[in-house]
Design a protein around this motif. Sequence first.
Motif, PDB file in Angstrom:
ATOM      1  N   VAL A  22      55.933  35.961  58.813  1.00  0.00           N
ATOM      2  CA  VAL A  22      56.228  34.536  58.880  1.00  0.00           C
ATOM      3  C   VAL A  22      54.915  33.777  58.825  1.00  0.00           C
ATOM      4  N   GLU A  23      54.812  32.860  57.878  1.00  0.00           N
ATOM      5  CA  GLU A  23      53.610  32.038  57.794  1.00  0.00           C
ATOM      6  C   GLU A  23      53.728  30.911  58.808  1.00  0.00           C
ATOM      7  N   LEU A  24      52.695  30.728  59.582  1.00  0.00           N
ATOM      8  CA  LEU A  24      52.685  29.701  60.608  1.00  0.00           C
ATOM      9  C   LEU A  24      51.671  28.616  60.254  1.00  0.00           C
ATOM     10  N   VAL A  25      51.982  27.377  60.651  1.00  0.00           N
ATOM     11  CA  VAL A  25      51.063  26.258  60.433  1.00  0.00           C
ATOM     12  C   VAL A  25      50.966  25.435  61.707  1.00  0.00           C
ATOM     13  N   GLY A  26      49.867  24.744  61.859  1.00  0.00           N
ATOM     14  CA  GLY A  26      49.679  23.845  62.991  1.00  0.00           C
ATOM     15  C   GLY A  26      50.209  22.455  62.656  1.00  0.00           C
ATOM     16  N   ALA A  27      50.078  21.551  63.605  1.00  0.00           N
ATOM     17  CA  ALA A  27      50.607  20.197  63.444  1.00  0.00           C
ATOM     18  C   ALA A  27      49.941  19.447  62.289  1.00  0.00           C
ATOM     19  N   LEU A  34      54.725  17.205  55.414  1.00  0.00           N
ATOM     20  CA  LEU A  34      55.755  16.199  55.658  1.00  0.00           C
ATOM     21  C   LEU A  34      55.314  14.786  55.287  1.00  0.00           C
ATOM     22  N   GLU A  35      54.030  14.638  54.941  1.00  0.00           N
ATOM     23  CA  GLU A  35      53.448  13.346  54.573  1.00  0.00           C
ATOM     24  C   GLU A  35      53.594  12.323  55.699  1.00  0.00           C
ATOM     25  N   VAL A  36      53.287  12.776  56.921  1.00  0.00           N
ATOM     26  CA  VAL A  36      53.291  11.901  58.098  1.00  0.00           C
ATOM     27  C   VAL A  36      52.024  12.175  58.899  1.00  0.00           C
ATOM     28  N   ASN A  37      51.791  11.387  59.908  1.00  0.00           N
ATOM     29  CA  ASN A  37      50.642  11.543  60.787  1.00  0.00           C
ATOM     30  C   ASN A  37      50.862  12.752  61.709  1.00  0.00           C
ATOM     31  N   PRO A  38      49.815  13.507  62.030  1.00  0.00           N
ATOM     32  CA  PRO A  38      49.967  14.627  62.962  1.00  0.00           C
ATOM     33  C   PRO A  38      50.574  14.214  64.309  1.00  0.00           C
ATOM     34  N   LYS A  39      50.302  12.986  64.763  1.00  0.00           N
ATOM     35  CA  LYS A  39      50.905  12.513  66.011  1.00  0.00           C
ATOM     36  C   LYS A  39      52.422  12.438  65.892  1.00  0.00           C
ATOM     37  N   ARG A  42      53.766  15.952  66.320  1.00  0.00           N
ATOM     38  CA  ARG A  42      53.756  16.330  67.741  1.00  0.00           C
ATOM     39  C   ARG A  42      54.888  15.642  68.503  1.00  0.00           C
ATOM     40  N   ARG A  43      55.135  14.375  68.192  1.00  0.00           N
ATOM     41  CA  ARG A  43      56.224  13.654  68.847  1.00  0.00           C
ATOM     42  C   ARG A  43      57.573  14.288  68.487  1.00  0.00           C
ATOM     43  N   TRP A  44      57.751  14.622  67.202  1.00  0.00           N
ATOM     44  CA  TRP A  44      58.994  15.285  66.775  1.00  0.00           C
ATOM     45  C   TRP A  44      59.157  16.626  67.478  1.00  0.00           C
ATOM     46  N   ALA A  62      48.120  23.434  71.167  1.00  0.00           N
ATOM     47  CA  ALA A  62      48.599  23.085  69.833  1.00  0.00           C
ATOM     48  C   ALA A  62      49.986  23.651  69.583  1.00  0.00           C
ATOM     49  N   TYR A  63      50.789  22.881  68.857  1.00  0.00           N
ATOM     50  CA  TYR A  63      52.089  23.368  68.432  1.00  0.00           C
ATOM     51  C   TYR A  63      51.920  24.248  67.207  1.00  0.00           C
TER      52      TYR A  63
END
Length: 82
Positions: A22-27, A34-39, A42-44, A62-63
């Motif tokens: 399984v490939e894992l990625v950080g926030a 997802l073309e959104v801010n890392p914050k 994290r909120r999601w 870190a998530y």
Amino acid sequence: MMGHAVSMTHIDPTPTQAIPVVELVGATDAAGLLEVNPKTVRRWANTGQLPAVGKLSGTRGAYIFNAAAVAAEAAARKAGRA
């Protein structure tokens, strides 16, 4: 008295089942997909809107996300915008 000898003759050296990779990625990487801010990512994750595989220990840990799940979410979000 000597230690007990263990026979290795009955162990099959070839695995019977493949171990999934399984490939894992950080926030930050998830945010890029997802073309959104890392914050936002994290909120999601905090609210359960984007399931995280885990979170590193500590208050600022870190998530970690499944890259395939993030890519699927990104595709669904793009399809919703179309």
